[in-house]
Design an enzyme around this catalytic site. Structure first.
Site, PDB file in Angstrom:
ATOM      1  N   ASP A 163       3.027   1.507  -1.297  1.00 13.76           N
ATOM      2  CA  ASP A 163       1.649   1.909  -1.661  1.00 13.76           C
ATOM      3  C   ASP A 163       0.602   1.616  -0.595  1.00 13.76           C
ATOM      4  O   ASP A 163      -0.499   1.145  -0.896  1.00 13.76           O
ATOM      5  CB  ASP A 163       1.240   1.230  -2.970  1.00 13.76           C
ATOM      6  CG  ASP A 163       2.213   1.487  -4.112  1.00 13.76           C
ATOM      7  OD1 ASP A 163       3.117   2.316  -3.938  1.00 13.76           O
ATOM      8  OD2 ASP A 163       2.071   0.855  -5.166  1.00 13.76           O
ATOM      9  N   LYS A 205       4.781   7.177  -7.735  1.00 13.34           N
ATOM     10  CA  LYS A 205       5.142   6.348  -8.878  1.00 13.34           C
ATOM     11  C   LYS A 205       3.913   6.076  -9.730  1.00 13.34           C
ATOM     12  O   LYS A 205       2.782   6.160  -9.248  1.00 13.34           O
ATOM     13  CB  LYS A 205       5.811   5.041  -8.441  1.00 13.34           C
ATOM     14  CG  LYS A 205       4.925   4.035  -7.714  1.00 13.34           C
ATOM     15  CD  LYS A 205       5.749   2.812  -7.341  1.00 13.34           C
ATOM     16  CE  LYS A 205       4.961   1.778  -6.562  1.00 13.34           C
ATOM     17  NZ  LYS A 205       3.921   1.085  -7.333  1.00 13.34           N
ATOM     18  N   CYS A 256       2.526  -4.903  -7.436  1.00 12.17           N
ATOM     19  CA  CYS A 256       3.679  -4.061  -7.098  1.00 12.17           C
ATOM     20  C   CYS A 256       4.709  -4.779  -6.227  1.00 12.17           C
ATOM     21  O   CYS A 256       5.917  -4.618  -6.436  1.00 12.17           O
ATOM     22  CB  CYS A 256       3.199  -2.780  -6.414  1.00 12.17           C
ATOM     23  SG  CYS A 256       2.156  -1.754  -7.479  1.00 12.17           S
TER      24      CYS A 256
END
Length: 247
Positions: free
Chosen positions: A118, A179, A212
């Site tokens: 990310d 995602k 995450c």
């Protein structure tokens, strides 16, 4: 301090009730034995507190322990019976459990996969030291290309948060996936890992450290993989979140 509460042992338990007040107890730890006392009817938690008060400077708080009671009928220590209450003079000891610690081995290109999590444009103004982690991330991916290490990249809801920053060159990445959950361990990622023979180690970096990155690390460890988190290539909005997540 985490201490295991053992199950009941045959032929042991609380003794016949005695008068109120305190009860003498010998507290043993390692090579030490110190006489003290606890209130009549004291249970497991009070015994633990007493051990800490007597030996707190010598007890490794990261270890797990079991409390044992000396049983006269067996002439040896037994695991403290569940529901045990101190009603008469006795001897107890605190025993550290031997827990296997997973050690990280050397990285070998043939058994390693890089996970880039990310690193997206929308996070640029919010994440602390984002420019620095981009710079380190660039070098990591350059190294992966030179060594032939597969790279898996995720983007959190790219429709709303944008794609991976332009500075990160994703040329040759094995997967670039969107995602909508915290962990990078998506079904497509698991399938890709299954296709790579002998995968043992994951090198993980990106944002955010306490969300995450942490969730991805926990899931990968749960699958028996070594996880190497690159500390200077991962960050969060808050340095406190980052610090405690890495710890």
């Amino acid at each position: 301090m985490a201490a295991a509460e053992p199950g009941a042992a045959p032929g042991s338990g609380s003794c016949a009730p005695a008068a109120g007040g305190s009860v003498p107890v010998l507290f043993c730890f390692s090579v030490f034995a110190r006489p003290s006392s606890v209130p009549h009817g004291a249970g497991y938690e009070l015994l633990i507190q007493k051990f800490l008060s007597l030996y707190g400077d010598q007890i490794d708080m990261h270890r797990k322990f079991v409390v044992q009671l000396f049983a006269e009928e067996w002439s040896q220590y037994i695991d403290l019976p569940k529901g045990f209450l101190v009603n008469e003079r006795c001897k107890v000891r605190l025993v550290p459990l031997q827990i296997q610690i997973t050690t990280l081995g050397n990285l070998t290109p043939s058994s390693t996969v890089f996970f880039c999590c990310d690193m997206q444009e929308r996070f640029r103004p919010a994440i602390k030291y984002f420019g620095d982690i981009i710079s380190v991330g660039q070098r990591l991916l350059q190294g992966a290309r030179l060594l032939g290490i597969p790279v898996i990249v995720t983007e959190q809801y790219p429709k709303g948060l944008g794609s991976t920053v332009q500075e990160i060159d994703l040329t040759g990445a094995k997967l670039v996936l969107p995602k909508t959950k915290f962990s990078m361990v998506l079904p497509e990622v698991e399938a890709a890992l299954a296709e790579i023979p002998g995968v043992r180690s994951i090198v993980l970096f990106g944002v955010e450290t306490h969300v995450c990155i942490q969730q991805t690390a926990l899931e990968l460890i749960g699958r028996g993989l070594e996880v190497h988190i690159v500390a200077d290539a991962t960050s969060s909005r808050s340095m406190m979140d980052r610090m405690f997540a890495l710890e």
